[in-house]
Design a protein around this motif. Structure first.
Motif, short mmCIF file in Angstrom:
data_model
loop_
_atom_site.label_atom_id
_atom_site.label_comp_id
_atom_site.label_asym_id
_atom_site.label_seq_id
_atom_site.Cartn_x
_atom_site.Cartn_y
_atom_site.Cartn_z
N PHE A 161 0.83 -1.21 0.00
CA PHE A 161 0.00 0.00 0.00
C PHE A 161 0.86 1.26 0.00
CE2 PHE A 161 -2.31 3.32 2.34
CZ PHE A 161 -3.39 3.48 1.49
N VAL A 162 1.93 1.25 0.77
CA VAL A 162 2.78 2.43 0.88
C VAL A 162 3.60 2.63 -0.39
CG1 VAL A 162 4.68 3.44 2.20
CG2 VAL A 162 2.83 2.30 3.37
N GLY A 163 3.88 1.56 -1.11
CA GLY A 163 4.64 1.69 -2.35
C GLY A 163 6.01 1.06 -2.30
N PHE A 164 6.32 0.32 -1.25
CA PHE A 164 7.63 -0.33 -1.16
C PHE A 164 7.78 -1.48 -2.16
CE2 PHE A 164 7.83 1.05 3.49
CZ PHE A 164 8.58 2.17 3.17
N LEU A 165 6.68 -2.03 -2.65
CA LEU A 165 6.74 -3.15 -3.58
C LEU A 165 6.55 -2.72 -5.03
CD1 LEU A 165 4.75 -5.85 -1.58
CD2 LEU A 165 7.20 -5.42 -1.60
N GLY A 166 6.60 -1.45 -5.28
CA GLY A 166 6.49 -0.95 -6.64
C GLY A 166 5.25 -0.10 -6.83
N PRO A 167 5.21 0.62 -7.94
CA PRO A 167 4.09 1.54 -8.18
C PRO A 167 2.79 0.83 -8.55
CG PRO A 167 5.59 1.56 -10.05
CD PRO A 167 6.24 0.72 -8.98
N TRP A 168 2.82 -0.44 -8.95
CA TRP A 168 1.60 -1.14 -9.33
C TRP A 168 0.66 -1.33 -8.15
CZ3 TRP A 168 5.06 -5.26 -11.87
CH2 TRP A 168 5.50 -4.81 -13.11
N PHE A 169 1.23 -1.54 -6.96
CA PHE A 169 0.42 -1.81 -5.78
C PHE A 169 0.18 -0.58 -4.91
CE2 PHE A 169 2.89 -5.80 -6.51
CZ PHE A 169 1.83 -6.56 -6.98
N ALA A 170 0.84 0.53 -5.20
CA ALA A 170 0.76 1.72 -4.36
C ALA A 170 -0.68 2.25 -4.33
CB ALA A 170 1.71 2.79 -4.85
N ASP A 171 -1.12 2.61 -3.14
CA ASP A 171 -2.45 3.18 -2.90
C ASP A 171 -3.60 2.26 -3.33
OD1 ASP A 171 -1.35 5.47 -1.80
OD2 ASP A 171 -1.18 6.45 -3.76
N ASN A 172 -3.37 0.97 -3.35
CA ASN A 172 -4.41 0.01 -3.68
C ASN A 172 -4.95 -0.58 -2.38
OD1 ASN A 172 -6.06 -1.97 -4.69
ND2 ASN A 172 -4.60 -2.62 -6.28
N THR A 173 -6.10 -0.09 -1.95
CA THR A 173 -6.65 -0.52 -0.67
C THR A 173 -7.18 -1.96 -0.72
OG1 THR A 173 -8.77 0.46 -1.23
CG2 THR A 173 -7.23 1.81 0.05
N ILE A 174 -7.55 -2.43 -1.90
CA ILE A 174 -8.06 -3.81 -2.02
C ILE A 174 -6.96 -4.81 -1.70
CG2 ILE A 174 -9.08 -5.49 -3.59
CD1 ILE A 174 -10.97 -3.23 -2.92
N ILE A 175 -5.78 -4.61 -2.26
CA ILE A 175 -4.66 -5.52 -2.00
C ILE A 175 -4.25 -5.44 -0.54
CG2 ILE A 175 -2.23 -5.96 -2.52
CD1 ILE A 175 -2.84 -5.27 -5.40
N MET A 176 -4.18 -4.22 0.00
CA MET A 176 -3.80 -4.07 1.40
C MET A 176 -4.81 -4.77 2.30
SD MET A 176 -3.33 -0.73 3.83
CE MET A 176 -5.07 -0.45 3.95
N ALA A 177 -6.09 -4.56 2.05
CA ALA A 177 -7.12 -5.19 2.88
C ALA A 177 -7.07 -6.70 2.76
CB ALA A 177 -8.50 -4.67 2.46
N PHE A 178 -6.82 -7.23 1.56
CA PHE A 178 -6.72 -8.67 1.37
C PHE A 178 -5.59 -9.26 2.22
CE2 PHE A 178 -4.71 -12.22 -0.90
CZ PHE A 178 -5.74 -13.14 -0.84
N PHE A 179 -4.41 -8.64 2.16
CA PHE A 179 -3.28 -9.15 2.94
C PHE A 179 -3.48 -8.98 4.44
CE2 PHE A 179 -0.97 -9.03 -1.11
CZ PHE A 179 -0.32 -10.24 -1.05
N LEU A 180 -4.09 -7.87 4.85
CA LEU A 180 -4.35 -7.68 6.27
C LEU A 180 -5.35 -8.71 6.81
CD1 LEU A 180 -4.47 -3.79 6.65
CD2 LEU A 180 -2.64 -5.34 7.29
N VAL A 181 -6.38 -9.00 6.05
CA VAL A 181 -7.36 -10.00 6.47
C VAL A 181 -6.73 -11.39 6.47
CG1 VAL A 181 -9.52 -11.14 5.80
CG2 VAL A 181 -9.39 -8.66 5.84
N LEU A 182 -5.92 -11.69 5.46
CA LEU A 182 -5.25 -13.00 5.40
C LEU A 182 -4.31 -13.19 6.59
CD1 LEU A 182 -5.15 -15.44 3.47
CD2 LEU A 182 -3.13 -14.39 2.46
#
Length: 117
Positions: A32-53
């Motif tokens: 979410f913060v952008g440490f893994l590249g610009p593709w995932f930055a500011d994507n709340t769906i991916i962040m929420a998925f990993f947090l729930v997992l």
């Protein structure tokens, strides 16, 4: 002692599940913060998925710890003939938690074991 006996092996697995859950949650935040590249930055769906997992992994570990506590109270205590300490046996055969000696509740399998209350 870390991997001796069924109870300690399962407790180690539960502890590993806690660490894996935290790492999964950290990966979601880093994406979410952008440490893994610009593709995932500011994507709340991916962040929420990993947090729930990661949260589900930690909850699973908690359930496993509760279950192991219940199993531990019902485990049979025996004297280990090798080290002389009292250890718990889960099932018919298990290892001593201290010296890894294979113990059994079947008298034909291990004739030296004394069962305690």
């Amino acid at each position: 002692m870390l991997f001796s006996g069924k109870l300690n092996k399962l407790r180690t697995l539960a502890l590993g599940m806690v660490f894996i859950g935290v790492i999964i949650m950290y990966i979601g935040y880093a994406a979410f913060v952008g440490f893994l590249g610009p593709w995932f930055a500011d994507n709340t769906i991916i962040m929420a998925f990993f947090l729930v997992l990661g949260f589900l992994s930690i909850i699973g570990s908690t359930v496993m710890y509760i279950w192991l506590g219940l199993v531990s109270t019902k485990a049979t205590r025996v004297y280990c003939p090798k080290c002389g300490k009292v250890t718990k046996i889960v099932g018919m055969r298990d290892e001593c938690m201290f010296c890894k000696q294979m113990l059994s509740l079947d008298p034909a399998d291990a004739p030296g074991n004394r069962q305690t209350t």
